[in-house]
Write an enzyme that holds these catalytic residues in place. Structure first.
Site, mmCIF file in Angstrom:
data_model
loop_
_atom_site.group_PDB
_atom_site.id
_atom_site.type_symbol
_atom_site.label_atom_id
_atom_site.label_comp_id
_atom_site.label_asym_id
_atom_site.label_seq_id
_atom_site.Cartn_x
_atom_site.Cartn_y
_atom_site.Cartn_z
ATOM 1 N N ASP A 134 50.814 61.938 18.752
ATOM 2 C CA ASP A 134 49.754 61.065 19.269
ATOM 3 C C ASP A 134 50.343 59.938 20.117
ATOM 4 O O ASP A 134 51.130 59.126 19.636
ATOM 5 C CB ASP A 134 48.964 60.462 18.110
ATOM 6 C CG ASP A 134 48.332 61.528 17.229
ATOM 7 O OD1 ASP A 134 47.799 62.504 17.780
ATOM 8 O OD2 ASP A 134 48.367 61.385 15.994
ATOM 9 N N ARG A 187 48.287 58.273 7.008
ATOM 10 C CA ARG A 187 46.938 57.693 7.022
ATOM 11 C C ARG A 187 46.707 56.675 5.919
ATOM 12 O O ARG A 187 46.279 55.549 6.166
ATOM 13 C CB ARG A 187 45.921 58.829 6.929
ATOM 14 C CG ARG A 187 44.481 58.408 7.099
ATOM 15 C CD ARG A 187 43.561 59.561 6.796
ATOM 16 N NE ARG A 187 44.012 60.772 7.464
ATOM 17 C CZ ARG A 187 43.758 62.004 7.024
ATOM 18 N NH1 ARG A 187 43.074 62.176 5.920
ATOM 19 N NH2 ARG A 187 44.185 63.056 7.695
ATOM 20 N N ASP A 208 57.177 62.711 18.792
ATOM 21 C CA ASP A 208 55.962 62.308 18.113
ATOM 22 C C ASP A 208 54.804 62.964 18.868
ATOM 23 O O ASP A 208 54.975 63.430 20.005
ATOM 24 C CB ASP A 208 55.842 60.778 18.145
ATOM 25 C CG ASP A 208 54.558 60.289 17.506
ATOM 26 O OD1 ASP A 208 54.205 60.766 16.420
ATOM 27 O OD2 ASP A 208 53.892 59.424 18.115
#
Length: 267
Positions: free
Chosen positions: A19, A64, A17
């Site tokens: 972030d 998002r 991943d």
């Protein structure tokens, strides 16, 4: 060490991943989400107020717009989905998501970003050893973040929010994104390692068949990561670098001992 660590240098491939695992952009994302949701909650009279716990429970690791919908649903708020090209001021799921992205991009370009030192050291070691490595991130900003952090050249594959939207991949915690990452990298999940800091990501990797899911606890909590599917939890990826160095030193000491023994027998 508190628990046995898998050896990334023996893995068929490693998928990270982004972030919170490779870069501290999770903090930038958290600040951007807080600015946006604090404003939305105040204007709409939504209670209880937005908190960091909401980020980890409903937003972290998801695409998002899915994160926006999930959080608002937790407060029994339903609004139109809208369209991906909605302006940031639109009161839709996509508009709120685009508002957050504008805040994130402004912060990233103004402050820049650097990788976690331990993560960079592990990526460099895997790259030098020829282990295929890739990135699986729900963020549509992944390419920009990797470039800003000087990491893009290390990774053969990047499956991000842009790819997920293009290929209609379900958001983490569904298996889709990590499964697609393994296919793109050409590795078998059962012989590879996934590295995540979010519960949704750990669940995604486990569902995709990764036998080893490394949880990096940057605030989510070790118990939560294990419950989601992490098979081992660490506080920083530098533990793998140190473990590899210890093995190398041990092998070197053994070789020196063997050499001394041979010399003694010859004498």
């Amino acid at each position: 060490m508190p628990e046995a660590l898998p050896d990334p240098l023996r893995a068929e491939g490693v998928l990270f991943d982004l972030d919170g695992v490779l870069t501290p952009t999770a903090e930038v994302h958290m600040r951007a989400w807080k600015v946006v949701f604090d404003d939305v909650f105040e204007r709409w009279g939504i209670t209880p107020p937005y908190s960091d716990a909401d980020y980890f429970d409903y937003v972290d690791g998801k695409k998002r717009y899915d994160g926006v919908a999930s959080l608002l649903r937790s407060r029994n708020v339903e609004i139109p989905w809208g369209a991906v090209d909605d302006p940031p001021e639109a009161e839709t799921i996509c508009g709120i998501g685009n508002r957050k992205n504008a805040a994130f991009a402004e912060s990233l370009r103004g402050e820049g970003i650097a990788p976690f030192p331990g993560s960079l050291a592990l990526v460099e070691k895997l790259s030098a050893a020829g282990i295929p490595i890739g990135v699986v991130s729900s963020s549509k900003n992944a390419e920009e973040v990797l470039a800003a952090a000087g990491l893009r050249s290390f990774f053969r594959v990047v499956v991000d929010g842009v790819v997920a939207e293009r290929d209609d991949l379900a958001s983490k915690p569904a298996a889709d994104m990590f499964a697609a990452g393994a296919v793109a990298l050409g590795v078998d999940p059962a012989r590879s390692i996934a590295v995540e800091d979010a519960t949704s990501g750990a669940a995604s990797a486990a569902a995709a068949g990764f036998a080893v899911v490394v949880g990096v606890d940057r605030g989510t909590g070790a118990d939560a990561l294990r419950a989601a599917g992490a098979t081992v939890v660490v506080s920083d990826l530098d533990v793998f670098v140190h473990a590899a160095e210890e093995v190398a030193n041990s092998d070197s000491d053994s070789a020196d001992q063997d050499t001394r023994s041979d010399d003694e027998e010859t004498a």
